[in-house]
Motif scaffolding. Structure first.
Motif, PDB file in Angstrom:
ATOM      1  N   VAL A   1       0.809  -1.221   0.000  1.00  0.00           N
ATOM      2  CA  VAL A   1       0.000   0.000   0.000  1.00  0.00           C
ATOM      3  C   VAL A   1       0.841   1.268   0.000  1.00  0.00           C
ATOM      4  CG1 VAL A   1      -1.852  -1.199   1.224  1.00  0.00           C
ATOM      5  CG2 VAL A   1      -0.249   0.200   2.524  1.00  0.00           C
ATOM      6  N   VAL A   2       2.162   1.128   0.103  1.00  0.00           N
ATOM      7  CA  VAL A   2       3.037   2.296   0.226  1.00  0.00           C
ATOM      8  C   VAL A   2       2.849   3.264  -0.932  1.00  0.00           C
ATOM      9  CG1 VAL A   2       5.437   3.075   0.215  1.00  0.00           C
ATOM     10  CG2 VAL A   2       4.770   1.122   1.615  1.00  0.00           C
ATOM     11  N   HIS A   3       2.722   2.750  -2.140  1.00  0.00           N
ATOM     12  CA  HIS A   3       2.695   3.606  -3.321  1.00  0.00           C
ATOM     13  C   HIS A   3       1.285   3.804  -3.889  1.00  0.00           C
ATOM     14  CE1 HIS A   3       7.029   3.529  -3.289  1.00  0.00           C
ATOM     15  NE2 HIS A   3       7.026   2.206  -3.313  1.00  0.00           N
ATOM     16  N   LEU A   4       0.264   3.420  -3.138  1.00  0.00           N
ATOM     17  CA  LEU A   4      -1.097   3.577  -3.641  1.00  0.00           C
ATOM     18  C   LEU A   4      -1.468   5.054  -3.752  1.00  0.00           C
ATOM     19  CD1 LEU A   4      -3.263   0.871  -1.813  1.00  0.00           C
ATOM     20  CD2 LEU A   4      -2.321   0.826  -4.106  1.00  0.00           C
ATOM     21  N   PRO A   5      -2.109   5.441  -4.864  1.00  0.00           N
ATOM     22  CA  PRO A   5      -2.558   6.835  -4.980  1.00  0.00           C
ATOM     23  C   PRO A   5      -3.768   7.090  -4.088  1.00  0.00           C
ATOM     24  CG  PRO A   5      -3.344   5.561  -6.848  1.00  0.00           C
ATOM     25  CD  PRO A   5      -2.442   4.642  -6.056  1.00  0.00           C
ATOM     26  N   VAL A   6      -3.894   8.315  -3.626  1.00  0.00           N
ATOM     27  CA  VAL A   6      -5.077   8.719  -2.883  1.00  0.00           C
ATOM     28  C   VAL A   6      -6.155   9.099  -3.886  1.00  0.00           C
ATOM     29  CG1 VAL A   6      -6.021  10.410  -1.250  1.00  0.00           C
ATOM     30  CG2 VAL A   6      -3.703   9.505  -0.927  1.00  0.00           C
ATOM     31  N   TYR A   7      -7.385   8.649  -3.651  1.00  0.00           N
ATOM     32  CA  TYR A   7      -8.478   8.925  -4.591  1.00  0.00           C
ATOM     33  C   TYR A   7      -8.684  10.422  -4.753  1.00  0.00           C
ATOM     34  CZ  TYR A   7     -13.075   8.983  -6.773  1.00  0.00           C
ATOM     35  OH  TYR A   7     -14.120   9.215  -7.635  1.00  0.00           O
ATOM     36  N   ASN A   8      -8.790  10.864  -6.001  1.00  0.00           N
ATOM     37  CA  ASN A   8      -8.988  12.279  -6.303  1.00  0.00           C
ATOM     38  C   ASN A   8     -10.443  12.513  -6.669  1.00  0.00           C
ATOM     39  OD1 ASN A   8      -8.938  14.921  -7.144  1.00  0.00           O
ATOM     40  ND2 ASN A   8      -7.799  14.506  -9.034  1.00  0.00           N
ATOM     41  N   PRO A   9     -11.232  13.108  -5.778  1.00  0.00           N
ATOM     42  CA  PRO A   9     -12.663  13.294  -6.051  1.00  0.00           C
ATOM     43  C   PRO A   9     -12.971  14.519  -6.897  1.00  0.00           C
ATOM     44  CG  PRO A   9     -12.147  14.130  -3.880  1.00  0.00           C
ATOM     45  CD  PRO A   9     -10.853  13.564  -4.434  1.00  0.00           C
ATOM     46  N   GLY A  10     -11.971  15.263  -7.302  1.00  0.00           N
ATOM     47  CA  GLY A  10     -12.212  16.516  -8.007  1.00  0.00           C
ATOM     48  C   GLY A  10     -12.117  17.689  -7.040  1.00  0.00           C
ATOM     49  N   LYS A  11     -11.718  18.826  -7.558  1.00  0.00           N
ATOM     50  CA  LYS A  11     -11.498  19.986  -6.697  1.00  0.00           C
ATOM     51  C   LYS A  11     -12.823  20.527  -6.167  1.00  0.00           C
ATOM     52  CE  LYS A  11      -8.320  23.033  -7.490  1.00  0.00           C
ATOM     53  NZ  LYS A  11      -7.308  22.683  -6.494  1.00  0.00           N
ATOM     54  N   PRO A  12     -12.882  20.813  -4.868  1.00  0.00           N
ATOM     55  CA  PRO A  12     -14.093  21.414  -4.302  1.00  0.00           C
ATOM     56  C   PRO A  12     -14.305  22.826  -4.847  1.00  0.00           C
ATOM     57  CG  PRO A  12     -12.686  20.472  -2.582  1.00  0.00           C
ATOM     58  CD  PRO A  12     -11.891  20.499  -3.840  1.00  0.00           C
ATOM     59  N   VAL A  13     -15.579  23.199  -4.981  1.00  0.00           N
ATOM     60  CA  VAL A  13     -15.918  24.531  -5.490  1.00  0.00           C
ATOM     61  C   VAL A  13     -15.291  25.620  -4.631  1.00  0.00           C
ATOM     62  CG1 VAL A  13     -17.834  26.151  -5.783  1.00  0.00           C
ATOM     63  CG2 VAL A  13     -18.053  23.800  -6.602  1.00  0.00           C
ATOM     64  N   GLU A  14     -15.344  25.451  -3.307  1.00  0.00           N
ATOM     65  CA  GLU A  14     -14.825  26.477  -2.401  1.00  0.00           C
ATOM     66  C   GLU A  14     -13.332  26.715  -2.617  1.00  0.00           C
ATOM     67  OE1 GLU A  14     -16.587  23.844  -1.554  1.00  0.00           O
ATOM     68  OE2 GLU A  14     -18.515  24.761  -1.020  1.00  0.00           O
ATOM     69  N   ASP A  15     -12.579  25.627  -2.838  1.00  0.00           N
ATOM     70  CA  ASP A  15     -11.137  25.763  -3.063  1.00  0.00           C
ATOM     71  C   ASP A  15     -10.842  26.533  -4.345  1.00  0.00           C
ATOM     72  OD1 ASP A  15     -10.810  24.331  -0.772  1.00  0.00           O
ATOM     73  OD2 ASP A  15      -9.943  22.548  -1.721  1.00  0.00           O
ATOM     74  N   VAL A  16     -11.589  26.229  -5.391  1.00  0.00           N
ATOM     75  CA  VAL A  16     -11.363  26.904  -6.668  1.00  0.00           C
ATOM     76  C   VAL A  16     -11.671  28.396  -6.549  1.00  0.00           C
ATOM     77  CG1 VAL A  16     -12.069  27.027  -9.095  1.00  0.00           C
ATOM     78  CG2 VAL A  16     -11.812  24.796  -7.980  1.00  0.00           C
ATOM     79  N   LYS A  17     -12.768  28.724  -5.881  1.00  0.00           N
ATOM     80  CA  LYS A  17     -13.108  30.147  -5.684  1.00  0.00           C
ATOM     81  C   LYS A  17     -11.991  30.875  -4.951  1.00  0.00           C
ATOM     82  CE  LYS A  17     -18.178  29.870  -5.570  1.00  0.00           C
ATOM     83  NZ  LYS A  17     -19.390  30.051  -4.716  1.00  0.00           N
ATOM     84  N   ARG A  18     -11.490  30.253  -3.897  1.00  0.00           N
ATOM     85  CA  ARG A  18     -10.464  30.891  -3.085  1.00  0.00           C
ATOM     86  C   ARG A  18      -9.138  30.998  -3.841  1.00  0.00           C
ATOM     87  NH1 ARG A  18     -10.710  27.612   0.614  1.00  0.00           N
ATOM     88  NH2 ARG A  18      -8.942  26.286   0.072  1.00  0.00           N
ATOM     89  N   GLU A  19      -8.737  29.915  -4.494  1.00  0.00           N
ATOM     90  CA  GLU A  19      -7.439  29.895  -5.163  1.00  0.00           C
ATOM     91  C   GLU A  19      -7.386  30.822  -6.374  1.00  0.00           C
ATOM     92  OE1 GLU A  19      -6.679  25.836  -6.124  1.00  0.00           O
ATOM     93  OE2 GLU A  19      -6.670  25.169  -4.036  1.00  0.00           O
TER      94      GLU A  19
END
Length: 363
Positions: free
Chosen positions: A7-25
């Motif tokens: 499991v060391v190299h398993l990717p973390v699931y990417n659910p897509g960027k949250p709307v709030e993060d995109v607005k802020r960034e």
């Protein structure tokens, strides 16, 4: 401390960027998320009322066996109550299937571009993963059948497939299942089945009558709009469900989720309305893709995989700067983006943004 080596190299699931993060960034006031195949029309008012009422019981553990929900769903599907298992979304049922039936070294077969959680959970169980290329974006069932050996424990079939949206027909599935050895569990993931219009599409639960080595997955996250409450289910033979229940965590679905799912099952009008609106959205988007000269896979869910003819990561980033979140970076479809069908005004805004991006990003 060290985790298990597999499991060391398993990717973390990417659910897509949250709307709030995109607005802020990016300093945006308006952002449209069309990345996670959510229902833009929300959920049933009947489900809302039931969930609000259930809040008063928040100090009490949920019914671990989901008895009321089990009884209603068994009635609706015409199956026995011991043929059902519930999870925190159908994703948890995938976890239960992998944990129950895959041991280190066992073989499991899946498409080379499909829902990532099949591979992820097989890796956690240290199983040997055999990926079979899609054929025109569709599961190649004869090729998958040819890969089955005495070591094969699970074959995964996503129908409609995520991310391509393609389906395998009832006749194709039956031909395949007729040849699958009885020691192999076929997991048929029908998360998007309520959106499908094709007459050739199969009913996985109906197939169970002939194929006891089948596990059908469904969810309340998509057309029912209960994604935040994480509830889905599996349907199989009593034997398969019993094995999975032996490792299922107690109280794995909440009181509120159970109440919402139970009431959702009784609101067929809401489901029908969402399906009709989704079809309108697909028609609009595909007409626009045709106008723009873009190819796409047949859409049988509430999303479309379309070829932007440019690196998908570049298109994703450019759309993001315009306030539209989609899904991209598919290993086997490097120029494709997956866009969820939204409300009419969201679909129009996406097409306008995409057309601008296509002009800005040279091929």
């Amino acid at each position: 401390m060290q985790p298990k080596s597999n499991v060391v190299h398993l990717p973390v699931y990417n659910p897509g960027k949250p709307v709030e993060d995109v607005k802020r960034e990016l300093g945006l006031d308006q952002v449209i998320k069309l990345a996670s195949n959510e229902n833009p029309y929300g959920f049933s008012n009947e489900a809302k009322n039931a969930m609000l009422a259930e809040l008063t019981n928040s100090s009490i553990y949920p019914d671990g066996a989901s008895v009321m929900l089990t009884n209603e769903l068994a009635r609706k599907l015409s199956v026995q109550t011991n043929q059902l298992i519930f999870g925190a979304g159908s994703s948890e049922v995938i976890v239960l299937a992998a944990r129950t039936f895959l041991a280190p070294g066992d073989e499991t077969i899946m498409a080379n571009e499909t829902f990532s959680q099949y591979r992820h959970n097989a890796q956690i169980e240290n199983a040997r993963i055999i990926e079979v290329p899609l054929k025109d974006g569709k599961h190649d069932l004869p090729a998958m059948l040819a890969k089955i050996t005495n070591q094969t424990k699970i074959v995964w079939v996503c129908n409609p497939n995520n991310p391509t949206g393609t389906i395998v027909t009832d006749a194709e599935l039956r031909t395949f299942l007729n040849e699958v050895p009885s020691h192999v569990l076929v997991v048929l993931d029908e998360a998007y089945r309520e959106f499908v219009e094709q007459e050739q599409f199969s009913d996985g639960v109906e197939l169970l009558k002939s194929y006891p080595n089948l596990l059908v997955l469904r969810t309340f996250s998509k057309v029912y709009g209960l994604a935040a409450h994480r509830i889905g289910y599996g349907v199989s033979s009593p034997e398969v469900i019993q094995f999975m229940n032996q490792i299922r965590e107690p109280f794995n679905t909440t009181r509120i989720a159970q109440a919402g799912a139970l009431s959702s099952l009784k609101d067929d009008a809401f489901v029908a309305a969402c399906k009709a609106r989704n079809l309108e959205g697909i028609r609009y988007m595909t007409e626009q893709f045709d106008r723009l000269g873009l190819s796409y896979f047949p859409a049988n869910g509430n999303f479309i995989l379309v070829d932007a003819k440019r690196p998908s990561g570049v298109v994703f980033d450019a759309l993001l700067r315009k306030g539209v979140i989609v899904k991209g970076r598919w290993a086997n479809y490097p120029t494709y983006i997956r866009v969820s069908v939204g409300m009419p005004e969201q679909n129009v805004a996406f097409i306008e943004a995409l057309e601008q991006v296509l002009q800005e990003v040279t091929v």
